[in-house]
Design a protein around this motif. Structure first.
Motif, mmCIF file in Angstrom:
data_model
loop_
_atom_site.group_PDB
_atom_site.id
_atom_site.type_symbol
_atom_site.label_atom_id
_atom_site.label_comp_id
_atom_site.label_asym_id
_atom_site.label_seq_id
_atom_site.Cartn_x
_atom_site.Cartn_y
_atom_site.Cartn_z
ATOM 1 N N GLY A 85 79.113 69.407 7.260
ATOM 2 C CA GLY A 85 77.741 69.339 7.210
ATOM 3 C C GLY A 85 77.077 68.452 8.186
ATOM 4 O O GLY A 85 76.127 68.603 9.009
ATOM 5 N N ALA A 86 77.739 67.199 8.449
ATOM 6 C CA ALA A 86 77.422 66.318 9.625
ATOM 7 C C ALA A 86 77.466 66.825 10.849
ATOM 8 O O ALA A 86 76.518 66.698 11.709
ATOM 9 C CB ALA A 86 78.180 64.979 9.314
ATOM 10 N N ARG A 87 78.721 67.797 11.066
ATOM 11 C CA ARG A 87 78.605 68.322 12.332
ATOM 12 C C ARG A 87 77.678 69.326 12.687
ATOM 13 O O ARG A 87 77.071 69.375 13.681
ATOM 14 C CB ARG A 87 80.140 69.059 12.505
ATOM 15 N N GLU A 88 77.262 70.044 11.656
ATOM 16 C CA GLU A 88 76.241 71.200 11.810
ATOM 17 C C GLU A 88 75.014 70.460 11.790
ATOM 18 O O GLU A 88 73.912 71.075 12.715
ATOM 19 C CB GLU A 88 76.111 71.975 10.439
ATOM 20 N N ARG A 89 74.495 69.373 11.219
ATOM 21 C CA ARG A 89 73.272 68.807 11.661
ATOM 22 C C ARG A 89 73.120 68.166 12.819
ATOM 23 O O ARG A 89 72.262 68.136 13.475
ATOM 24 C CB ARG A 89 73.255 67.718 10.365
ATOM 25 N N LEU A 90 74.414 67.863 13.331
ATOM 26 C CA LEU A 90 74.299 67.210 14.795
ATOM 27 C C LEU A 90 74.083 68.335 15.865
ATOM 28 O O LEU A 90 73.364 68.229 16.885
ATOM 29 C CB LEU A 90 75.540 66.619 15.229
ATOM 30 N N ARG A 91 74.589 69.655 15.557
ATOM 31 C CA ARG A 91 74.654 70.482 16.510
ATOM 32 C C ARG A 91 73.234 71.013 16.421
ATOM 33 O O ARG A 91 72.758 71.519 17.545
ATOM 34 C CB ARG A 91 75.637 71.893 15.966
ATOM 35 N N SER A 92 72.599 71.140 15.045
ATOM 36 C CA SER A 92 71.078 71.492 14.998
ATOM 37 C C SER A 92 70.210 70.481 15.672
ATOM 38 O O SER A 92 69.260 71.093 16.313
ATOM 39 C CB SER A 92 70.823 71.935 13.554
ATOM 40 N N TRP A 93 70.454 69.396 15.568
ATOM 41 C CA TRP A 93 69.758 68.525 16.270
ATOM 42 C C TRP A 93 69.814 68.315 17.947
ATOM 43 O O TRP A 93 68.729 68.371 18.395
ATOM 44 C CB TRP A 93 69.855 67.020 15.754
#
Length: 431
Positions: free
Chosen positions: A297-305
């Motif tokens: 989830g953190a990786r996905e949020r970082l990618r989205s950001w």
């Protein structure tokens, strides 16, 4: 007289402090002296824990071993069978090893064996209320010393290199901790010490296991686990010696004793109190699956950001490139160059006008100055006469016949001599 001489052939010392290497007491005399001293002792109430009970069916006497609850020492007790029967009738259950009792007994000394034992005529079990009152008194003492303060609690490591576990031998609590911990984080290593978790040896063995695990460098957290039980079964975990051993432990310690409603003193001094051994397993190691989900989830949020940030910056760059000046950057230079040239021209005209006005003013002032200058008078044919001392001649009375005068002309100078002078006519009203 030598020690080899027969005691009957020599006078024995009347007191122990009078014996010497040359005149010792025989062993039988020492035993009889001890027997005489012990025989003078009165009955006494003694508290302890039953660690051994030898039942002899049909015999008038029963024998048990009583151990001190806080020290490694014990004493044999002989008690009448009827007393034991009365106790068991009152309890509704047989007297068992591990029970805490108070005994009314008289010390006796067996001279032949050189051993001391108690001759009991009454045994009473220590009630739960009494035990809880003692635990509460001890809790207040230890709390006053600051052993339960929150400031002493150390945080548990996120992922320990190795978990130290103190539990009973072949106990279910061991499986609860190990199985649940490895279900959350497979392969987590354990240092396990199986010890007595109730009975006479529990305090000593648990304390020793805690100290041993605390000395192992790679053990980052220690769990002391035991399943539920009666109040009497959990008494070792409220023992002052064990509580102080836990307080001195440098490694973070988790207490998982009994059920959630149980609260021995070890729970209060531990860095974390787990309600059950299973709860301890959940607390000392993270859940790999949950951490993996959190990491994804953190990786996905970082990618989205990062994607949003790149899109915003790209939009700004596109808007910047769409401006006319970016299509022909020379436009900005030419516009500024024309503005600079126009400014220079305005400065040039203003400076020329200022210089012209200043020149006209200078010429006018020069004309006025020339008109007022004595040189202009001289240029019209006049001359200035000065006496040798430098003073100007303004009247014929200022010179006498024969004086030399300097004449200042419009161009050059001359020297003249006065050959005569005419005095000025008197003005009106002069006598």
């Amino acid at each position: 007289m030598t020690p080899d001489a027969s005691p009957a052939a020599r006078a024995l010392a009347p007191r122990a402090n009078l014996t010497t290497a040359d005149n010792p007491w025989p062993l039988r005399l020492l035993s009889s002296k001890i027997d005489e001293y012990v025989a003078r002792m009165t009955h006494v109430w003694v508290e302890g824990q039953v660690v051994q009970l030898n039942r002899r069916p049909g015999a008038g006497m029963q024998f048990l071993t009583l151990r001190d609850t806080e020290a490694d020492m014990s004493l044999n007790v002989a008690v009448y069978s009827r007393v034991v029967a009365a106790i068991e009738t009152g309890l509704g259950a047989p007297l068992e090893v591990g029970a805490r009792v108070v005994v009314h007994a008289r010390p006796t000394f067996w001279a032949k064996r050189g051993s001391l034992q108690l001759q009991a005529d009454d045994i009473r079990p220590v009630g739960v209320g009494d035990l809880l009152a003692r635990i509460e008194a001890l809790r207040r003492v230890l709390a006053a010393e600051g052993l339960f303060d929150a400031s002493r609690k150390r945080p548990l490591p996120f992922l320990p290199r190795c978990v130290g576990l103190v539990c009973g031998r072949q106990a279910k609590a061991e499986d609860d901790v190990v199985v649940n911990a490895r279900a959350r984080w497979p392969g987590i290593p354990f240092e396990i010490r199986e010890v007595a978790v109730q009975g006479a040896n529990a305090v000593r063995e648990v304390s020793a296991a805690v100290r041993e695990l605390d000395a192992i460098e790679h053990v980052d957290v220690i769990v002391v686990a035991r399943g539920g039980g009666a109040v009497e079964d959990l008494l070792p975990f409220s023992d002052e010696g064990l509580v102080r051993a836990a307080a001195a432990c440098r490694t973070p310690l988790v207490s998982a004793i009994g059920h959630e409603t149980d609260c021995p003193l070890l729970d209060l001094v531990a860095d974390y109190r787990a309600s059950t051994p299973t709860d301890a397993a959940r607390r000392v190691v993270p859940d790999l699956a949950q951490e993996t989900v959190g990491l994804d989830g953190a990786r996905e949020r970082l990618r989205s950001w990062l994607g949003t940030l790149l899109e915003r910056e790209q939009s700004g760059l596109d808007q910047l490139r769409a401006r006319p000046v970016m299509a022909d950057p020379g436009t900005m230079v030419r516009e500024r160059s024309a503005e600079v040239e126009a400014g220079v021209e305005r400065v040039r005209r203003a400076l020329a006008q200022t210089l012209a006005l200043a020149g006209a003013d200078l010429r006018a002032e020069h004309a006025r100055l020339t008109a007022l200058s004595p040189q202009a008078v001289l240029d019209r044919g006049y001359a200035i006469l000065r006496k040798p001392g430098g003073g100007l001649v303004t009247s014929a009375q200022d010179v006498r016949k024969g004086d030399l005068l300097e004449g200042v002309l419009a161009s050059g100078r001359l020297v003249a001599q006065v050959v005569g002078a005419t005095k000025p006519a008197p003005g009106p009203g002069t006598d």
